[in-house]
Structures are given as C-alpha cells and as structure tokens.
Design a protein around this motif. Structure first.
Motif, short mmCIF file in Angstrom:
data_model
loop_
_atom_site.label_atom_id
_atom_site.label_comp_id
_atom_site.label_asym_id
_atom_site.label_seq_id
_atom_site.Cartn_x
_atom_site.Cartn_y
_atom_site.Cartn_z
N ARG A 79 0.82 -1.38 0.04
CA ARG A 79 0.00 0.13 0.07
C ARG A 79 0.78 1.18 -0.13
NH1 ARG A 79 -1.91 -2.95 4.12
NH2 ARG A 79 -0.82 -1.49 5.69
N GLY A 80 2.12 1.14 0.11
CA GLY A 80 3.00 2.31 0.02
C GLY A 80 3.07 3.15 -1.27
N ASP A 81 3.91 4.22 -1.03
CA ASP A 81 4.36 5.02 -2.14
C ASP A 81 5.37 4.22 -2.94
OD1 ASP A 81 2.12 7.30 -1.94
OD2 ASP A 81 3.56 7.45 0.18
N TYR A 82 6.07 3.69 -2.11
CA TYR A 82 7.49 3.25 -2.74
C TYR A 82 7.54 1.54 -2.34
CZ TYR A 82 8.59 8.07 -3.47
OH TYR A 82 8.59 9.16 -3.91
N GLU A 105 11.99 11.77 -3.58
CA GLU A 105 11.44 13.04 -3.58
C GLU A 105 12.21 14.22 -4.14
OE1 GLU A 105 8.20 13.15 -2.58
OE2 GLU A 105 8.11 11.02 -2.36
N SER A 108 12.15 13.42 -7.95
CA SER A 108 10.91 13.01 -8.41
C SER A 108 11.11 11.63 -9.28
CB SER A 108 10.21 13.98 -9.48
OG SER A 108 9.82 15.18 -8.74
N ASP A 110 11.25 7.53 -10.14
CA ASP A 110 10.40 6.23 -10.22
C ASP A 110 11.17 5.09 -9.59
OD1 ASP A 110 8.26 7.77 -10.94
OD2 ASP A 110 8.83 7.41 -13.03
N ARG A 166 8.70 3.25 -7.51
CA ARG A 166 7.29 3.92 -7.24
C ARG A 166 6.46 2.64 -7.44
NH1 ARG A 166 6.27 9.01 -6.56
NH2 ARG A 166 8.23 9.85 -7.40
N LYS A 168 3.14 3.06 -8.01
CA LYS A 168 2.02 3.09 -8.90
C LYS A 168 2.86 2.66 -10.35
CE LYS A 168 -1.11 6.68 -10.27
NZ LYS A 168 -0.82 6.45 -11.99
#
Length: 354
Positions: A79-82, A105, A108, A110, A166, A168
C-alpha cells in the motif's frame, strides 16, 4: 509510506537481524510484509511474532513458489508510495529508507538505486559496489548515463534488492517478477521497469548489505536451461539500449560487456559441475555459442576486456566444440588448483582493459 517486502524461506538464523534493522529505521512510516514461502523451520512462527509485536509488520503464509512468487504476493498486498525488496538474509543501514525516499522526492524519481556492500561468509571476502559519483539523477546526466552506471557491475542493475520503486509505476505497467529456471529474475524485472521510465536516481552510498552464506548459491548450481534464459535477457538488454537511443560506442561496448558477463556464466555454470554434466551437454552448449552470430559479434565488440573475454574468444576462435571443451577443462582445472594466481591475472587484465 514505504512497503518493504521480505521473502522468507528457512531464514530462522538471519530473519531477526533483517527485521530488526527494518523496525529500527529512522524513517518510520513503513509497511513490512513478511512472506513465508513454505518454510520448514521456525521462520513462520517468527513472522507471526513480529506481526503481533509491531502493527507495521504483516505476516503472510503460502506454499513454496520461489522468491519471485513471494515478492509478487507482497506486491499484491503493498500500500506504500514506494516498495523495497529486502532479502531475509540481508540487512540495510538504519537510515537507508530515509535516504532513499529523500532522493526519490528530491528528483521525482520512480527508481532509486544505492550501492551495495557484499560479504561472502565462506571466504570472509568483502566488496563494495558503487557508482562513480556520490549522487546522480536523470535530470543531470540523462537516462543513458544512468543505465551505463548501473550496468558497470552485475549486481547494480541485476539486483532488485538495492532499489526502491514507485509502486504506482509498477502497477500501471503491470510489472511482476517472472519465474525463470536460472538466475535472472531480478534483472528481468529491472529491465522491464526501465522501459517505463527515465526518472531514475543513483546514490553511491552502500546502504544495502548483501550477505552470501553458502558457496552452493543459486548462481553456482547447474541450470540446464541457463543458455536460453541468458539469451532472452541479453536480447531484452539490447532492446532497452535501443529504446533509449544508446548507440554511441561507449554505450554499445558497455552493453556488449554486460551481455558477455552472462554468456560467461553459461560456460562456468557447465564446467563448475563438469563431473555431473555429460560431455554431450557441454558440446551442445559450444555448438549453440559457435552458431550464435549475435553472441560472436558481441564478444568481438567487448574489445580487450580482461582475461576471461580473451579466453572465451580463444575458445570460440577454435571453431570447434571439442577443442573449446578441451580448452575450458584445462582452464577450469587451473582455476581450481591455482585460484589465487588465476584471479590475480584476471584482475590485472581487467584493470589494464579499462
């Protein structure tokens, strides 16, 4: 949040150190997924105990499917961003997640890749694998230079453990680990991922500690289908270089050398296990190599790249599977009997070729 996926298989002797380094991270917003891949020791109970102790830890149990299957199970729960894949017998610096997320960050990115400290327990040999600059990003040097840096040593590109991704980006491209019958599953995942983005950053600091406890590791086991897997991986690597228009000489030589390292693994994979690998199998491998024009062109393109490429070139230059087989029986015997001298000459040739 960062999801840390830890595939666990019979890791009762190393799991504590691995999980404790995760629980002690200076970056605390973690989801730690321990995936028991059909363990037969105390590891499942240890995973459950950690899940009860800390709410950030989640324990999952499944029948044995291999490390790729365990990682894919973790990805389905992340469920994390990374996401970070950490092996159960390895560990990371206590500020590793904080530094990797900060770089992601800042740029930006991936994907963020860090250096590695490799410790081989059977010989107590240690090696630091890193990059030419303390910090690099696609913004500053372009994706071509980033790929060259990662491809300079096998573990930097071929490992999934010294990277955060990342989540996503993985989900949007439907990337998963694919089961191969030889080493290379991490490498294929990374090659697939690098087709989806140029937003990559590098940190030279060796934040990931790779520990090899056994000499009979996956790389040193015999894999009958290794040649086919390697040719598939090499083709994928060449596709990646072409995709990002990496066609200048330096880039093409780097690609050729990376492919050669894997072709060499096919040879050593057979000759390390020579007593159990029949002569017909060895000759079949040389016949495949002798008739693979892409491989032959790549070996020539490597240039004077160390002792081992010269030995392979010498073997292929015989244009005879039987002669190449005889030559490598002698070479591998010398390597076993006079390993220190062999490594000294290999390293000197490699340094001289750079």
């Amino acid at each position: 949040m960062v999801s840390v996926i830890v595939p666990v298989y019979n890791a009762e002797n190393t799991l504590d150190k691995c999980v404790e380094c995760l629980l002690g991270q200076t970056y605390t917003n973690l989801q730690i997924l321990l995936v028991d891949d059909g363990c037969k020791d105390k590891s499942p109970a240890m995973c459950d105990a950690y899940a009860k102790r800390d709410a950030r830890v989640e324990a999952y149990h499944q029948q044995n499917t291999g490390v790729s299957g365990a990682r894919n199970h973790g990805l389905s729960k992340a469920r994390g961003d990374y996401v970070w894949f950490v092996d159960a017998d390895d560990f990371i610096d206590l500020d590793a997640v904080e530094k990797m997320v900060a770089a992601a960050e800042r740029y930006s990115a991936d994907m963020v890749t860090c250096g590695m400290r490799c410790l081989y327990m059977d010989t107590q040999h240690e090696r630091i694998i890193t990059f030419s600059e303390p910090e690099m990003s696609y913004n500053d040097v372009g994706i071509g230079r980033i790929i060259l840096e990662m491809d300079s040593y096998p573990l930097l590109l071929n490992s999934a453990s010294n990277k955060i991704y990342r989540l996503k980006s993985i989900q949007d491209a439907s990337i998963r680990f694919q089961k191969l019958n030889s080493p290379g599953e991490d490498q294929l995942f990374n090659l697939d991922f690098l087709f989806t983005t140029s937003r990559v950053a590098l940190l030279a600091a060796p934040l990931y500690h790779y520990i090899q406890y056994k000499t009979d590791s996956l790389v040193k086991q015999y894999h009958a289908s290794m040649y086919e897997s390697v040719q598939m991986l090499n083709a994928r690597r060449r596709e990646l270089y072409a995709y990002w228009d990496m066609d200048i000489q330096e880039e093409q030589v780097c690609c050729a050398r990376a492919c050669f390292r894997q072709d060499l693994q096919c040879v050593t994979n057979v000759y390390r296990q020579r007593p159990t690998v029949k002569r017909a199998q060895r000759l079949a491998l040389w016949e495949k190599m002798l008739h693979n024009q892409v491989l032959l062109d790549g070996v020539r393109q490597c240039g004077q790249y160390g002792l081992e490429v010269r030995l392979i070139r010498l073997a292929l230059g015989t244009k005879s599977a039987s002669a190449a087989d005889f030559l490598f029986i002698i070479i591998m015997w010398m390597r076993r009997m006079f390993g220190g001298v062999y490594n000294l000459f290999r390293d000197r040739f490699l340094i001289a070729s750079k």
